[in-house]
Design a protein around this motif. Structure first.
Motif, PDB file in Angstrom:
ATOM      1  N   GLY A  64       0.805  -1.200   0.000  1.00 30.40           N
ATOM      2  CA  GLY A  64       0.000   0.000   0.000  1.00 30.40           C
ATOM      3  C   GLY A  64       0.841   1.255   0.000  1.00 30.40           C
ATOM      4  N   ASP A  65       0.170   2.377   0.090  1.00 32.10           N
ATOM      5  CA  ASP A  65       0.778   3.694   0.012  1.00 32.10           C
ATOM      6  C   ASP A  65       1.509   4.012   1.307  1.00 32.10           C
ATOM      7  OD1 ASP A  65       1.348   6.371  -0.155  1.00 32.10           O
ATOM      8  OD2 ASP A  65      -0.679   6.995  -0.684  1.00 32.10           O
ATOM      9  N   GLY A  66       2.832   4.050   1.242  1.00 30.58           N
ATOM     10  CA  GLY A  66       3.618   4.308   2.435  1.00 30.58           C
ATOM     11  C   GLY A  66       3.410   5.692   3.014  1.00 30.58           C
ATOM     12  N   VAL A  67       3.096   6.685   2.173  1.00 32.37           N
ATOM     13  CA  VAL A  67       2.859   8.031   2.682  1.00 32.37           C
ATOM     14  C   VAL A  67       1.578   8.052   3.515  1.00 32.37           C
ATOM     15  CG1 VAL A  67       2.461  10.441   2.054  1.00 32.37           C
ATOM     16  CG2 VAL A  67       4.134   9.084   0.780  1.00 32.37           C
ATOM     17  N   MET A  93      -5.602   2.987   1.152  1.00 32.71           N
ATOM     18  CA  MET A  93      -4.439   2.397   0.504  1.00 32.71           C
ATOM     19  C   MET A  93      -4.890   1.400  -0.563  1.00 32.71           C
ATOM     20  SD  MET A  93      -2.283   1.841   3.957  1.00 32.71           S
ATOM     21  CE  MET A  93      -0.655   2.503   3.759  1.00 32.71           C
ATOM     22  N   ALA A  94      -3.969   1.083  -1.478  1.00 29.77           N
ATOM     23  CA  ALA A  94      -4.311   0.136  -2.544  1.00 29.77           C
ATOM     24  C   ALA A  94      -4.636  -1.233  -1.979  1.00 29.77           C
ATOM     25  CB  ALA A  94      -3.157   0.034  -3.543  1.00 29.77           C
ATOM     26  N   GLY A 138       4.141   1.691  -2.855  1.00 29.92           N
ATOM     27  CA  GLY A 138       3.593   2.933  -3.380  1.00 29.92           C
ATOM     28  C   GLY A 138       2.103   2.878  -3.651  1.00 29.92           C
ATOM     29  N   PRO A 139       1.508   4.059  -3.921  1.00 37.44           N
ATOM     30  CA  PRO A 139       0.066   4.146  -4.198  1.00 37.44           C
ATOM     31  C   PRO A 139      -0.250   3.784  -5.641  1.00 37.44           C
ATOM     32  CG  PRO A 139       1.020   6.332  -4.211  1.00 37.44           C
ATOM     33  CD  PRO A 139       2.139   5.380  -3.862  1.00 37.44           C
ATOM     34  N   MET A 281       9.646  -0.300  -6.879  1.00 32.81           N
ATOM     35  CA  MET A 281       9.234   0.532  -5.756  1.00 32.81           C
ATOM     36  C   MET A 281       9.060  -0.313  -4.499  1.00 32.81           C
ATOM     37  SD  MET A 281       6.565   3.248  -7.505  1.00 32.81           S
ATOM     38  CE  MET A 281       6.346   4.191  -5.982  1.00 32.81           C
ATOM     39  N   THR A 282       8.486  -1.505  -4.666  1.00 35.76           N
ATOM     40  CA  THR A 282       8.321  -2.403  -3.523  1.00 35.76           C
ATOM     41  C   THR A 282       9.677  -2.806  -2.957  1.00 35.76           C
ATOM     42  OG1 THR A 282       6.249  -3.270  -4.440  1.00 35.76           O
ATOM     43  CG2 THR A 282       7.357  -4.619  -2.775  1.00 35.76           C
TER      44      THR A 282
END
Length: 334
Positions: A64-67, A93-94, A138-139, A281-282
């Motif tokens: 998911g979206d870390g931010v 989150m995704a 990431g998202p 990204m992961t």
């Protein structure tokens, strides 16, 4: 061969699982129960909690979206914000962990129970023993990607609070103008039509340069600059835990801008490249987690597989290096 990235078979008892590992892993993965062919949700939840209690990971990571994940992390560790805000961030989150009875069983409160359980576990513990939450990857959804606004503005805000304004590559107002409306970044038609993507516009190309400059400015402040910054009345971009957050913002911003750039690509390799960028990204997020201590990673098995990813889409064969391969190459065999 010893490896620092391990997958824990959910059907086994915790003690049995850990005995199978050649040494204590930095990353232990648990497959997402959304998979229809996996063990029951309850079995996985039991394994998850036992691993947390017995093996003491410092971080729980999920796809998911870390931010957005920082909102949940602030709540479960420090009680900042409210339970509702943390649950809303989780649902936005995704992919969420949903470790309680949740999406898969039809009950609505899986995310809420997970957040509540983690907060209750952390209550009263020393700060160094509190369980952290993090999103990895990431998202992203399918072939699309979110607007880089949240990551870019957070990174800019972090730097603006710590360095002189003339060191910043742009103002917050300039950044906002270049980002424009978020809907142009999330245009659904761009999933299948590269010409509808904003990723190679003049604004997007300038944003890639600005993101790179801001990341370079962050890197220019080594950890020991914290003490000097304190003497100058500023904490410095390298100050402690804040640096981890800033690195997350930078990774997410550059990753999203790179992905949008390739969404505008019309070559036959477009889809494979987009899938590969998701795994990159992961992998970057997982490697950052591994640096700060053992982590329990709760995710679908495809990004974490230890082989090359492959699939067919519209009779076109696709192949890419998975996050598991990239992380294993950096952490394994030591």
């Amino acid at each position: 061969m010893a490896t620092d990235t391990q997958a824990a078979p959910p059907a086994l008892a915790t003690a049995t699982v850990m005995k199978l590992l050649p040494h204590p892993p930095r990353l232990t993965t648990v497959d997402d129960p959304a998979h229809a062919d996996g063990p029951s949700l309850e079995r996985r939840e039991d394994l998850f909690r036992r691993l947390v209690e017995r093996e003491g990971p410092r971080t729980i990571a999920f796809e998911g979206d870390g931010v957005r994940g920082t909102v949940v992390d602030d709540y479960v560790r420090w009680g900042r914000g409210t339970l509702d805000e943390a649950v809303e961030a989780m649902k936005g989150m995704a992919y969420g962990p949903c470790l309680g009875p949740g999406r898969d069983s039809g009950a609505p409160d899986g995310d809420r129970e997970f957040v509540r359980w983690t907060r209750a576990r952390n209550e009263g513990r020393p700060s160094g023993e509190r369980l952290r939450l993090a999103g990895v990857g990431g998202p992203l959804e399918s072939s699309g990607a979110a607007s880089p606004r949240a990551a870019l503005t957070a990174l800019h805000g972090h730097l603006a609070a710590r360095v002189d304004a003339d060191l910043l590559p742009c103002t917050a107002e300039r950044l906002d103008r270049l980002l424009g409306a978020d809907r142009r970044w999330t245009e659904p038609a761009a999933l299948t039509d590269p010409a509808r993507s904003v990723g190679r516009s003049a604004d997007a190309m300038e944003l890639r340069l600005l993101a790179d400059d801001m990341e370079a400015l962050l890197d220019a402040w080594p950890p020991h600059a914290t003490e000097q910054g304190a003497r100058d009345g500023r904490p410095g971009p390298g100050a402690g835990e804040d640096r981890d957050r800033a690195r997350l913002y930078a990774r997410t911003a550059t990753g999203l801008l790179r992905r949008h750039y390739w969404m505008a690509d019309a070559s036959p390799d477009r889809t494979a490249r987009l899938v590969g960028l998701r795994d990159q990204m992961t992998a970057a997020d997982l490697l950052a987690l591994a640096k700060r201590g053992p982590a329990l990673v709760y995710a679908r098995d495809r990004p974490l597989q230890r082989g090359r990813g492959a699939m067919r889409m519209s009779d076109l064969p696709l192949a890419w290096w998975s996050a598991g391969v990239m992380v294993g190459a950096r952490l394994g065999g030591k």
